[in-house]
Every structure is written in structure tokens, then in C-alpha cells.
Write a protein that holds these residues in place. Structure first.
Motif, PDB file in Angstrom:
ATOM      1  N   LYS A 190     -82.903 -31.226  25.560  1.00  0.00           N
ATOM      2  CA  LYS A 190     -83.990 -30.254  25.634  1.00  0.00           C
ATOM      3  C   LYS A 190     -84.454 -30.066  27.074  1.00  0.00           C
ATOM      4  N   ASN A 223     -84.074 -26.587  29.194  1.00  0.00           N
ATOM      5  CA  ASN A 223     -85.269 -26.002  29.800  1.00  0.00           C
ATOM      6  C   ASN A 223     -85.057 -25.722  31.286  1.00  0.00           C
ATOM      7  N   TRP A 249     -86.119 -25.080  20.935  1.00  0.00           N
ATOM      8  CA  TRP A 249     -85.477 -25.128  22.245  1.00  0.00           C
ATOM      9  C   TRP A 249     -86.231 -24.333  23.307  1.00  0.00           C
TER      10      TRP A 249
END
Length: 305
Positions: free
Chosen positions: A187, A191, A213
Motif C-alpha cells: 500500500k 501510494n 488502495w
């Protein structure tokens, strides 16, 4: 050796493992020019396997333990095919029994799981992980003289899906928990790629988990067939994945991968199961928790990002 005109090969496990047999299939076809090649596959792999042009016939057979009546019925089906040779690329007692009862004259496989039923056999050393799975498969078919100079695993005639052209694909799942990079790091990585590098990211694969997500990330989890996934990966810039089938699928459509591996599991090591194509990066450590997000980002910026 007797004349071989009809060959049946067996590889009915998961699609990633299956794709790594393409060079062995090719070796059989090149050695026995003009022969027909039938391949026993898991039903879930059937549609994808149709995109391997050197295969003449596909025979679905579930990857599970079958009853004796089922094996006998399968053996009768094989006998009706009048095969001259059978090659068991993944060893199973029921395969060895079925081809023996079918009276197939040349029976090739590993000397285990009732290997005494085979005519050509070798010791199974795959668990040592000293070679790549592609090389092990080629070593087996060489028992009947089959070799090839082309060790590529390309699929044929994959329909292109252009909606995700130049995207970064991320496969954060695995069928084996011991091979899973922490989902929190996936994650964080997604990002950073999406927000800091301003790159389009898509999540691929299958999972029962529901994960947020973040904005701007396309989540295709559980939304694609294997053929559709191949078409998507064909147009992606690269794939980030753990040790899993999509890493091999990316190689089959010439998309580079950054793959995260443990290197302390003999037989599950990257030397045996790493992506088999050009321009790949493998990051391997004894503990996946020791692989940092920054280390993966560095691999990306050093390659295609």
C-alpha cells in the motif's frame, strides 16, 4: 526408439508453473517433426493454454486427487487417443498409472510416485532449486532426445487491452502466505508511485480481501480472466509482484517484472522460480520484511519508472 507421431504431455497445476513448460513443449515438437502434441491441463488454465500455437489439443483434468474409477476412465480416453509417447512434467501417481494402463509405449517422467511404471525416468532434483524450472522441464524431455534453442515462454495472439497502456501493474497477493510481502508495504509503495511519481497504477490478481488502495488507483482484483490479464499486462510498463503466477504471465507477453522473493526456502528460491524473461529485477532476502519500500522504488527508478 520407436516412431513417435502422437505425444501427450501432462502439466495440470497452476498457470504460472504451466507457462514455464512452453520451451519443453517446443522441444518435443521440434524433435518429432510433424507430430501432434496434446497437453493435459487444469481447466482453469484451458483458455490461456489456447494461446500456445504449438499445442494441437488440450485435455482438461482437474488438479485434485481422483478416484480409481475416474483414473480408469481417463486411461480409456488416453488409450483411444493412440498416443506413442507420454511425458509427465508434474509427477503424479494417477498420471503414471493412467498412461501405463492406456498402453502408451514411451512413458517419460520422474522416478517417484510409481515411477516403476515409466520407460524413461530420472531422479527428481527440483526440490534442490539448483536450476530454473524451465531448465528442469527441458532436462526431462531430453530423455527422449527433445531439445530446442528457443527457450522463450511467449504466448501467441494475445488480444491487446489498451485501457491501461504504460500503467504500472502491482500484484500484491500470493497463494502461499510465506511468500507474501507485507500488504502494508504494498500500500505504501502504491501510494508513492501514484502520488509522488504521478504514475498510473493498477492492482491485479485474485483475493478475498477488500483493500482500499487510495484515489487514482484502478483495482482490478477478481475482475479479469487470465487471457484478459495477459492482454492488460502486455501494454503495461512493468509489473511489481511477489513470487506468483502473474510474474510468469508478464514474461509471456514481454513485460518486465520487479519480483520480491525469499531466498531461504530451498526449492522455492528465485533461481528456480524467478521471472524467465529479459529486463527483470529480483529482490531476494531471507525475510520479506527486510525488503523496504525504498529498496523497491530504487529498483523501479533504476529500470523503467
Amino acid at each position: 526408439m520407436r516412431t513417435i507421431k502422437k505425444i501427450v504431455a501432462f502439466r495440470n497445476d497452476r498457470f504460472g508453473e504451466f507457462l514455464l513448460n512452453i520451451p519443453a513443449f517446443r522441444a518435443l515438437k521440434e524433435k518429432y517433426t510433424g507430430s501432434s502434441l496434446s497437453v493435459v491441463v487444469c481447466p482453469e488454465v484451458l483458455e490461456l493454454a489456447k494461446h500456445i500455437n504449438i499445442i494441437d489439443e488440450l485435455i482438461p483434468w482437474e488438479s485434485r486427487k481422483h478416484s480409481l474409477p475416474e483414473v480408469l476412465e481417463f486411461s480409456r480416453k488416453l488409450k483411444s487417443g493412440a498416443f506413442d509417447a507420454a511425458v509427465m512434467l508434474n509427477p503424479k501417481k494417477e498420471f503414471n498409472l493412467a498412461v501405463y494402463l492406456a498402453g502408451i509405449p514411451v512413458r517419460v517422467g520422474y522416478n517417484r510416485k510409481w515411477g516403476f511404471l515409466l520407460t524413461h525416468k530420472m531422479k527428481d532434483l527440483k526440490s534442490q532449486g539448483a536450476k530454473h524450472e524451465v531448465e528442469y522441464n527441458l532436462e526431462l524431455v531430453k530423455l527422449i532426445g527433445a531439445e530446442t534453442a528457443d527457450k522463450g515462454v511467449a504466448l501467441d495472439n494475445i488480444p491487446e487491452i489498451l485501457d491501461y497502456r504504460n500503467a504500472i501493474a502491482v500484484h500484491p497477493y500470493t497463494s502461499d502466505p510465506v511468500k507474501l510481502w507485507p500488504i502494508e508495504r504494498f500500500k505504501e509503495l502504491v501510494n508513492k508511485i501514484s502520488r509522488e511519481f504521478k504514475e498510473r497504477v493498477i492492482i491485479i490478481g485474485k483475493s478475498e480481501s477488500r483493500i482500499d488502495w487510495g484515489d487514482g488507483v484502478s483495482d482490478l482484483t477478481n475482475k479479469t480472466s487470465l487471457v484478459e490479464l495477459a492482454g492488460i499486462l502486455k501494454n503495461c510498463r512493468l509489473l511489481i509482484s511477489g513470487d506468483s503466477g502473474p510474474a510468469h504471465l508478464a514474461g509471456s507477453v514481454d513485460t518486465p517484472a520487479v519480483a520480491l522473493f525469499r531466498n531461504d526456502l530451498q526449492g522455492k528460491n528465485p533461481e528456480r522460480w524467478g521471472p524467465w524473461s529479459k529486463d527483470n529485477v529480483v529482490i531476494a532476502k531471507s525475510s520479506l520484511k527486510d525488503i523496504s519500500v525504498d529498496e523497491v522504488l530504487k529498483a523501479l527508478t533504476g529500470s523503467k519508472l
